[in-house]
Design an enzyme around this catalytic site. Sequence first.
Site: not given
Length: 341
Positions: A197, A278-280, A283
């Site tokens: 991730d 929320l990284r998805g 990014t």
Amino acid sequence: MALPFPFSAIVGQDEIKQALLISAVDPTISGVLIFGDRGTGKSTAVRGLAALLPKIRVVTGCAYSCDPGATAKLCELCQGGADRPEPKSRLMPAPVVDLPLGATEDRVVGALDLERALARGEKAFEPGLLAQAHRGFLYIDEVNLLEDHLVDLLLDVAASGENLVEREGLSVRHPARFVLIGSGNPEEGELRPQLLDRFGLSVEVGTPQDLPTRVEVIRRRDDFERDPQAFVAKWKRRDDRLRSKVVAARRSLAEIDASDAILESAARLCMALGAHGLRGELTLVRAARALAALEGKAEVGLDHLRSVAPSALRHRLRRDPLDEAGSTVRVDRGIEEVLGP
Ligand SMILES: [Zn+2]
């Protein structure tokens, strides 16, 4: 030094080329994971990209490749005093540093220079691979075979842009901003999901399956190996054009607008796919913005989201025991459902 194979001469492999260009435009995207069999040209693409990027100006003699134009984030030696004379500088290509499997933590972060300590009783720091990689790329072949704590450490430094070494009575802090590129063969061990991730983008590369592409791959490789200089010269104009695009994109990146509708589409796609955290989303939006910048657009469009979604999301999906499909297929399905065909 051997000439790298020109980036623009790489046949196909669009996803890896796109991901690498995006990471060159916006290094805050946190690196690229490349999955694929051996011999699919993963490191060729990274070396080709580094050779294509504008040369960097570095302070002569600085072990950390400090930028003479920067006033902040210099190493302790380059900071000097207010009356410090303008340092001598030179141009060099953006570095690509290989992190060999089995490298010790000392070798990676740097350590006490034992020779100097023993010979002269001086406590000096010997910079490691992180210092060498500053302002360039750190390439880890078979990142899935690297010890977890080292991967953790690398991701921490890559995210903070700084390497802090406190050991053996030393306390050294130096800048280490680099794009982390990890390659791995999925059949040889897996990365923990927490580590997966933290990589910005992931791509899957394979050996091309159609005849004309394979023939073209061999033709270009063969041409290159018989006369590297002539081959590089032949592709120089295309590499130059790509370099101008990257330079222009870096400049325009901050100006590129991502509308509320785009943010909403990104969030809806991540929800539909069950990508955790929320990284998805972050990014996805950043990568789409970098792609829009590369295309010279003023704002992010749905096509940009569509184009980067597989790289931004495929390594962030939870395993679904009821869904046997691979993650790429699942992302493609989600894109079609949420963003339309
Ligand atoms: Zn320095």
